[in-house]
Design a protein around this motif. Structure first.
Motif, short mmCIF file in Angstrom:
data_model
loop_
_atom_site.label_atom_id
_atom_site.label_comp_id
_atom_site.label_asym_id
_atom_site.label_seq_id
_atom_site.Cartn_x
_atom_site.Cartn_y
_atom_site.Cartn_z
N LEU A 183 80.35 110.21 84.09
CA LEU A 183 82.20 110.14 83.40
C LEU A 183 82.38 109.64 84.61
CD1 LEU A 183 81.78 113.66 82.44
CD2 LEU A 183 81.52 111.59 80.76
N ASP A 185 86.93 107.86 85.58
CA ASP A 185 88.41 108.17 84.92
C ASP A 185 88.63 106.38 84.27
OD1 ASP A 185 88.71 106.18 86.98
OD2 ASP A 185 88.71 107.16 88.55
N PHE A 218 88.76 117.22 77.56
CA PHE A 218 89.37 116.84 79.17
C PHE A 218 90.87 116.58 78.81
CE2 PHE A 218 84.99 115.13 78.84
CZ PHE A 218 84.71 115.63 79.70
N THR A 222 88.81 110.28 80.55
CA THR A 222 88.08 110.14 81.01
C THR A 222 86.95 109.19 79.57
OG1 THR A 222 88.16 112.51 81.81
CG2 THR A 222 85.75 112.00 81.19
#
Length: 287
Positions: A183, A185, A218, A222
């Motif tokens: 994952l 940002d 989220f 993400t």
């Protein structure tokens, strides 16, 4: 079977070797069952130890090991003393046995500076008031994952497909183990691997279960990095993970008697040294 004494001599050498390694001396020689030339005749020596201290002077010690049921008597100690006196350079004498010494033997040893030791396995009375066995009941939980479903941001996918000139309704496939799926940002900086995420989710639960579904949406932008067919990153709204957890139960015991294999007692100085069954020095008492 006849007791040749050799097993006890070997044991004594192993114990003294471990014991001497704890001291700040340089071991020059430590030999078993050798013959030395005396002033008048040759002598069979059970254990010979030669070492050197900081003053560069060499010292030698003769260790006599006797494995017998009765206590060492005066005659045996006189015979050992005679051997020491016949050898050049007056080596120190150490006598080791299982069962101890008669009064006359102790008097001869004291008069001739011979150190007296007993070396034996601990008697049953040694464990009086002590715990010999510790039992454990252990349950280990093995975490796992049955299914992983990313919730993709369809609007983002449509925009990216339009930019790339590919159909927006294509199936997005990915592969790889959980440690290689990440994952990220909004700056595409990695946040964690899928394996890390699974472990974090598992930490929320203590009990055993067959399957447990975890859904997370989220709040921050993400992305999923997994080297898709047409995308390296796909924007996610959330994800759904089906966790699994199996319990493995095991009962086992630890025999504490393995920690005490042999007890070496210096009767001349009232000191006791405890060794495990691997001849490792575990404890010194009265020091």
């Amino acid at each position: 079977m006849k007791n040749t004494g050799l097993p006890y001599e070997t044991l004594t050498m192993q114990i003294f070797n471990a014991f001497l390694n704890q001291n700040e001396v340089e071991n020059i020689k430590l030999k078993h069952n050798i013959t030395l030339q005396g002033k008048t005749t040759t002598h069979q020596i059970d254990i010979y130890w030669e070492f050197e201290l900081a003053n560069d002077i060499k010292y030698s010690t003769i260790i006599q090991a006797k494995d017998q049921k009765s206590k060492i008597n005066k005659g045996q100690m006189l015979a050992f003393s005679a051997v020491l006196n016949d050898l050049p350079n007056q080596p120190r004498g150490v006598f080791v046995t299982r069962t101890g010494y008669q009064k006359g033997a102790k008097e001869v040893a004291d008069s001739n500076g011979i150190q007296l030791y007993t070396l034996a396995e601990p008697e049953e009375s040694f464990w009086d008031g002590s715990i010999k066995t510790v039992s454990f009941h252990m349950t280990a939980y093995v975490p796992g994952m049955k299914d992983f479903k990313p919730i993709a941001d369809k609007e983002w996918i449509e925009q990216e497909c339009e930019k790339k000139g590919i159909p927006s309704d294509q199936y997005i496939s990915y592969s790889g183990n959980t440690e290689n799926i990440f994952l990220a940002d909004k700056h595409f900086k990695r946040l964690c691997s899928l394996a890390d995420l699974i472990n974090n989710y598992h930490s929320l639960f203590q009990e055993e279960f067959v399957e447990k579904e975890v859904r997370e949406m989220f709040k921050e932008e993400t992305f999923l990095e997994a080297n898709f067919d047409n995308f390296k990153y796909v924007k996610l709204k959330g994800l759904v993970i089906t966790l699994t957890r199996k319990a493995y139960k095991n009962d086992f015991s630890v025999d504490l008697t393995d920690l005490v294999g042999y007890i070496l007692k210096n009767l001349s100085r009232d000191k006791e040294h405890i060794f495990d069954k691997g001849y490792n020095l575990k404890k010194k008492e009265n020091e």
